[in-house]
Design a protein around this motif. Structure first.
Motif, PDB file in Angstrom:
ATOM      1  N   ILE A 321       0.832  -1.208   0.000  1.00 24.49           N
ATOM      2  CA  ILE A 321       0.000   0.000   0.000  1.00 24.49           C
ATOM      3  C   ILE A 321       0.866   1.257   0.000  1.00 24.49           C
ATOM      4  O   ILE A 321       0.525   2.258  -0.637  1.00 24.49           O
ATOM      5  CB  ILE A 321      -0.970  -0.010   1.194  1.00 24.49           C
ATOM      6  N   LEU A 322       2.005   1.218   0.677  1.00 21.96           N
ATOM      7  CA  LEU A 322       2.896   2.374   0.631  1.00 21.96           C
ATOM      8  C   LEU A 322       3.313   2.670  -0.803  1.00 21.96           C
ATOM      9  O   LEU A 322       3.380   3.839  -1.216  1.00 21.96           O
ATOM     10  CB  LEU A 322       4.135   2.140   1.497  1.00 21.96           C
ATOM     11  N   SER A 323       3.580   1.650  -1.592  1.00 23.48           N
ATOM     12  CA  SER A 323       3.948   1.847  -2.997  1.00 23.48           C
ATOM     13  C   SER A 323       2.832   2.544  -3.769  1.00 23.48           C
ATOM     14  O   SER A 323       3.091   3.411  -4.617  1.00 23.48           O
ATOM     15  CB  SER A 323       4.276   0.495  -3.646  1.00 23.48           C
ATOM     16  N   GLU A 324       1.583   2.192  -3.478  1.00 22.75           N
ATOM     17  CA  GLU A 324       0.448   2.859  -4.125  1.00 22.75           C
ATOM     18  C   GLU A 324       0.375   4.324  -3.691  1.00 22.75           C
ATOM     19  O   GLU A 324       0.104   5.217  -4.512  1.00 22.75           O
ATOM     20  CB  GLU A 324      -0.862   2.144  -3.769  1.00 22.75           C
ATOM     21  N   MET A 325       0.622   4.587  -2.414  1.00 24.91           N
ATOM     22  CA  MET A 325       0.619   5.961  -1.912  1.00 24.91           C
ATOM     23  C   MET A 325       1.724   6.785  -2.576  1.00 24.91           C
ATOM     24  O   MET A 325       1.522   7.952  -2.932  1.00 24.91           O
ATOM     25  CB  MET A 325       0.795   5.949  -0.392  1.00 24.91           C
ATOM     26  N   LEU A 326       2.893   6.174  -2.753  1.00 22.18           N
ATOM     27  CA  LEU A 326       4.015   6.868  -3.388  1.00 22.18           C
ATOM     28  C   LEU A 326       3.693   7.242  -4.833  1.00 22.18           C
ATOM     29  O   LEU A 326       4.024   8.343  -5.294  1.00 22.18           O
ATOM     30  CB  LEU A 326       5.263   5.984  -3.331  1.00 22.18           C
ATOM     31  N   THR A 327       3.052   6.326  -5.550  1.00 22.82           N
ATOM     32  CA  THR A 327       2.677   6.603  -6.941  1.00 22.82           C
ATOM     33  C   THR A 327       1.686   7.761  -7.018  1.00 22.82           C
ATOM     34  O   THR A 327       1.799   8.642  -7.885  1.00 22.82           O
ATOM     35  CB  THR A 327       2.087   5.347  -7.594  1.00 22.82           C
ATOM     36  N   LEU A 328       0.727   7.783  -6.108  1.00 32.00           N
ATOM     37  CA  LEU A 328      -0.234   8.881  -6.082  1.00 32.00           C
ATOM     38  C   LEU A 328       0.450  10.192  -5.716  1.00 32.00           C
ATOM     39  O   LEU A 328       0.177  11.238  -6.310  1.00 32.00           O
ATOM     40  CB  LEU A 328      -1.355   8.564  -5.091  1.00 32.00           C
ATOM     41  N   GLN A 329       1.358  10.143  -4.726  1.00 36.51           N
ATOM     42  CA  GLN A 329       2.076  11.348  -4.325  1.00 36.51           C
ATOM     43  C   GLN A 329       2.885  11.924  -5.485  1.00 36.51           C
ATOM     44  O   GLN A 329       2.907  13.137  -5.720  1.00 36.51           O
ATOM     45  CB  GLN A 329       3.021  11.009  -3.163  1.00 36.51           C
ATOM     46  N   GLN A 330       3.523  11.040  -6.246  1.00 33.55           N
ATOM     47  CA  GLN A 330       4.354  11.472  -7.366  1.00 33.55           C
ATOM     48  C   GLN A 330       3.530  12.121  -8.477  1.00 33.55           C
ATOM     49  O   GLN A 330       3.949  13.103  -9.080  1.00 33.55           O
ATOM     50  CB  GLN A 330       5.124  10.274  -7.925  1.00 33.55           C
ATOM     51  N   ASN A 331       2.356  11.565  -8.727  1.00 33.38           N
ATOM     52  CA  ASN A 331       1.538  12.047  -9.838  1.00 33.38           C
ATOM     53  C   ASN A 331       0.547  13.137  -9.444  1.00 33.38           C
ATOM     54  O   ASN A 331       0.063  13.871 -10.325  1.00 33.38           O
ATOM     55  CB  ASN A 331       0.789  10.868 -10.467  1.00 33.38           C
ATOM     56  N   PHE A 332       0.255  13.233  -8.162  1.00 34.04           N
ATOM     57  CA  PHE A 332      -0.677  14.253  -7.665  1.00 34.04           C
ATOM     58  C   PHE A 332      -0.039  14.919  -6.441  1.00 34.04           C
ATOM     59  O   PHE A 332      -0.410  14.622  -5.293  1.00 34.04           O
ATOM     60  CB  PHE A 332      -2.031  13.630  -7.314  1.00 34.04           C
ATOM     61  N   PRO A 333       0.920  15.811  -6.663  1.00 34.61           N
ATOM     62  CA  PRO A 333       1.725  16.378  -5.572  1.00 34.61           C
ATOM     63  C   PRO A 333       0.936  17.124  -4.514  1.00 34.61           C
ATOM     64  O   PRO A 333       1.426  17.318  -3.403  1.00 34.61           O
ATOM     65  CB  PRO A 333       2.695  17.322  -6.309  1.00 34.61           C
ATOM     66  N   THR A 334      -0.270  17.560  -4.845  1.00 31.54           N
ATOM     67  CA  THR A 334      -1.050  18.310  -3.853  1.00 31.54           C
ATOM     68  C   THR A 334      -1.676  17.410  -2.791  1.00 31.54           C
ATOM     69  O   THR A 334      -2.172  17.915  -1.779  1.00 31.54           O
ATOM     70  CB  THR A 334      -2.165  19.121  -4.535  1.00 31.54           C
ATOM     71  N   LEU A 335      -1.664  16.097  -2.999  1.00 30.41           N
ATOM     72  CA  LEU A 335      -2.221  15.190  -1.996  1.00 30.41           C
ATOM     73  C   LEU A 335      -1.352  15.227  -0.748  1.00 30.41           C
ATOM     74  O   LEU A 335      -0.141  15.026  -0.813  1.00 30.41           O
ATOM     75  CB  LEU A 335      -2.291  13.760  -2.541  1.00 30.41           C
ATOM     76  N   SER A 336      -1.976  15.434   0.383  1.00 30.66           N
ATOM     77  CA  SER A 336      -1.223  15.506   1.631  1.00 30.66           C
ATOM     78  C   SER A 336      -0.953  14.111   2.186  1.00 30.66           C
ATOM     79  O   SER A 336      -1.641  13.146   1.857  1.00 30.66           O
ATOM     80  CB  SER A 336      -1.999  16.318   2.675  1.00 30.66           C
ATOM     81  N   PHE A 337       0.047  14.028   3.040  1.00 29.17           N
ATOM     82  CA  PHE A 337       0.366  12.774   3.714  1.00 29.17           C
ATOM     83  C   PHE A 337      -0.823  12.294   4.532  1.00 29.17           C
ATOM     84  O   PHE A 337      -1.167  11.105   4.538  1.00 29.17           O
ATOM     85  CB  PHE A 337       1.593  12.974   4.610  1.00 29.17           C
ATOM     86  N   ASP A 338      -1.467  13.229   5.207  1.00 24.06           N
ATOM     87  CA  ASP A 338      -2.618  12.888   6.047  1.00 24.06           C
ATOM     88  C   ASP A 338      -3.739  12.263   5.214  1.00 24.06           C
ATOM     89  O   ASP A 338      -4.344  11.265   5.608  1.00 24.06           O
ATOM     90  CB  ASP A 338      -3.126  14.153   6.746  1.00 24.06           C
ATOM     91  N   THR A 339      -3.996  12.836   4.031  1.00 25.23           N
ATOM     92  CA  THR A 339      -5.040  12.308   3.149  1.00 25.23           C
ATOM     93  C   THR A 339      -4.696  10.904   2.674  1.00 25.23           C
ATOM     94  O   THR A 339      -5.520   9.987   2.748  1.00 25.23           O
ATOM     95  CB  THR A 339      -5.221  13.238   1.932  1.00 25.23           C
ATOM     96  N   LEU A 340      -3.483  10.723   2.184  1.00 30.24           N
ATOM     97  CA  LEU A 340      -3.066   9.406   1.690  1.00 30.24           C
ATOM     98  C   LEU A 340      -3.119   8.360   2.795  1.00 30.24           C
ATOM     99  O   LEU A 340      -3.508   7.206   2.561  1.00 30.24           O
ATOM    100  CB  LEU A 340      -1.653   9.490   1.111  1.00 30.24           C
ATOM    101  N   LEU A 341      -2.730   8.759   3.995  1.00 33.69           N
ATOM    102  CA  LEU A 341      -2.737   7.822   5.116  1.00 33.69           C
ATOM    103  C   LEU A 341      -4.156   7.384   5.461  1.00 33.69           C
ATOM    104  O   LEU A 341      -4.407   6.207   5.735  1.00 33.69           O
ATOM    105  CB  LEU A 341      -2.060   8.463   6.327  1.00 33.69           C
ATOM    106  N   LYS A 342      -5.099   8.318   5.423  1.00 35.24           N
ATOM    107  CA  LYS A 342      -6.494   7.951   5.680  1.00 35.24           C
ATOM    108  C   LYS A 342      -7.001   6.970   4.630  1.00 35.24           C
ATOM    109  O   LYS A 342      -7.697   6.012   4.944  1.00 35.24           O
ATOM    110  CB  LYS A 342      -7.379   9.208   5.700  1.00 35.24           C
ATOM    111  N   TRP A 343      -6.647   7.206   3.370  1.00 23.31           N
ATOM    112  CA  TRP A 343      -7.061   6.298   2.303  1.00 23.31           C
ATOM    113  C   TRP A 343      -6.510   4.893   2.524  1.00 23.31           C
ATOM    114  O   TRP A 343      -7.179   3.908   2.223  1.00 23.31           O
ATOM    115  CB  TRP A 343      -6.577   6.821   0.950  1.00 23.31           C
ATOM    116  N   GLY A 344      -5.285   4.816   3.037  1.00 26.78           N
ATOM    117  CA  GLY A 344      -4.636   3.519   3.204  1.00 26.78           C
ATOM    118  C   GLY A 344      -4.889   2.844   4.534  1.00 26.78           C
ATOM    119  O   GLY A 344      -4.388   1.733   4.768  1.00 26.78           O
ATOM    120  N   THR A 345      -5.693   3.490   5.410  1.00 21.98           N
ATOM    121  CA  THR A 345      -5.930   2.903   6.746  1.00 21.98           C
ATOM    122  C   THR A 345      -7.416   2.945   7.119  1.00 21.98           C
ATOM    123  O   THR A 345      -8.151   2.023   6.807  1.00 21.98           O
ATOM    124  CB  THR A 345      -5.077   3.626   7.811  1.00 21.98           C
ATOM    125  N   ILE A 346      -7.858   4.029   7.725  1.00 24.51           N
ATOM    126  CA  ILE A 346      -9.190   4.047   8.331  1.00 24.51           C
ATOM    127  C   ILE A 346     -10.309   3.934   7.299  1.00 24.51           C
ATOM    128  O   ILE A 346     -11.327   3.274   7.553  1.00 24.51           O
ATOM    129  CB  ILE A 346      -9.389   5.312   9.210  1.00 24.51           C
TER     130      ILE A 346
END
Length: 390
Positions: A321-346
């Protein structure tokens, strides 16, 4: 009991804690979450770690039974060719399928995944899931575009569900282009009578919408290739997603997966219906198959519930899942860490109905703990790694 002290603890349900300390018992249950000014008893050993502690990841879309196909399908060929290759390479010895599935299960564990929404077309993986350290919900998936086959396929799915008991399972449709209206109706009738989570592949390529609107494009060639006569099917007035939404139950949570070609009109259309829609993105698989990503910003701007998945090793190089978060971060730089973490957890935990135990670092939960290193402030970088702590 044991404590972990890190540069930051991200509970997800609360603000990040600088110099945070998480104390767990020997079963992984959270005893306390504090900063270093309120450390627990001096009798409890503390392990100092450098990085950010986050909850265990939730993978809401995977196909462990396809793990033996890793590296067998060339990337970038598009969905139609990918489906043909899946059908060509899927058959294998049971021992090979199970060995690859077990390795995939272990890979997800090492990569900090604690729960999986897994697609199955048979019960081969039931024993593996029963003994796994991960929580699994199995979506028993049905494919069948011929109306006359609907009842037989549905009854077979019921048998498969029985073979998974007492594990958490449900019956679901594969995709609009592979499930007849009659079969959708049977699934809806079943879903209206009890708990039955749904997970449906949605709009992975433009040909899917073209097929529904005009009865043209790659899926016509695919059914000819398969020797299936779909002469009964008529073009619809709407694209695939808009055509099937009325056929879905309003009593269950529904996960729409991939959404590569979903647009704002589709989102507005869905909002007119009383449906419990969640959206799952598997960015690495999107790139592997179609060499494109969904319009993520549309979903963020609409405030929709988003989860993450890995898809299968047939369409991905790793289950992380971290790899998926990294790909999103790279392609959509405005996504915050907090947002990506929520998508990958809660968000994933809530969809699977396990948020009382997983998804956030809270007292009395058993979410698992991951350590993220190589983070630049609160920004993921190519150097970010995950290490499972518990």
């Amino acid at each position: 009991m044991k404590s972990f002290k890190a540069d930051y603890v991200f509970p997800v349900c609360a603000d990040p804690i600088k110099n945070g300390v998480v104390t767990v018992d020997d079963l992984g249950k959270i005893i306390s979450v504090t900063d270093d000014k309120a450390q627990p008893s001096p009798d409890i050993p503390i392990e100092q770690v450098s990085g950010i502690i986050v909850p265990g990841f939730i993978n809401t879309h995977c196909h462990t039974e396809l793990s033996h196909m890793k590296g067998k399908i060339a990337s970038g060929g598009g969905l139609i060719d990918f489906i043909k290759d899946i059908l060509s390479f899927r058959a294998a010895e049971t021992s090979e399928i199970l060995a690859a599935a077990e390795a995939a299960d272990q890979e997800m564990y090492v990569n900090g995944i604690v729960a999986v929404g897994d697609i199955s077309n048979n019960s081969l993986t039931a024993p593996l899931k029963a003994k796994s350290k991960l929580y699994y919900h199995t979506f028993v998936e049905i494919l069948g575009f011929l109306p006359e086959s609907a009842e037989g396929l549905f009854n077979k799915a019921l048998e498969t569900v029985g073979e998974f008991k007492p594990q958490s399972t449900s019956i679901t449709a594969h995709a609009p282009y592979s499930v007849s209206k009659e079969l959708f109706k049977l699934i809806k009738r079943y879903s209206d009578t009890g708990t039955n989570l749904l997970s449906i592949h949605n709009q992975e390529c433009e040909d899917e919408n073209k097929f529904y609107r005009y009865k043209l494009g790659g899926f016509i060639d695919l059914y000819k290739h398969l020797g299936v006569d779909i002469g009964y099917f008529r073009p619809q007035a709407r694209n695939s997603l808009q055509s099937i939404i009325p056929l879905l139950t309003n009593r269950q949570k529904i996960l729409l997966v991939h959404n590569t070609c979903t647009n704002l009109k589709d989102i507005y259309f869905i909002k007119r219906f009383d449906r419990k829609i969640n959206w799952c993105f598997c960015p690495n698989a999107n790139i592997y198959i179609e060499k494109r990503l969904p319009k993520i910003d549309l979903f963020v701007n609409q405030g929709l519930n988003i989860t993450l998945g890995t898809d299968s090793l047939a369409s991905n190089s790793k289950l992380c899942i971290l790899s998926e978060m990294l790909t999103l971060q790279q392609n959509f730089p405005t996504l915050s860490f907090d947002t990506l973490l929520k998508w990958g957890t809660i968000n994933g935990a809530q969809f699977l109905g396990i948020d009382e135990e997983k998804g956030t670092i809270e007292v009395d939960k058993t979410p698992g703990l991951n350590l993220l290193t190589g983070v630049d402030g609160f920004k993921l970088t190519p150097d970010t790694k995950v290490k499972k702590l518990i």
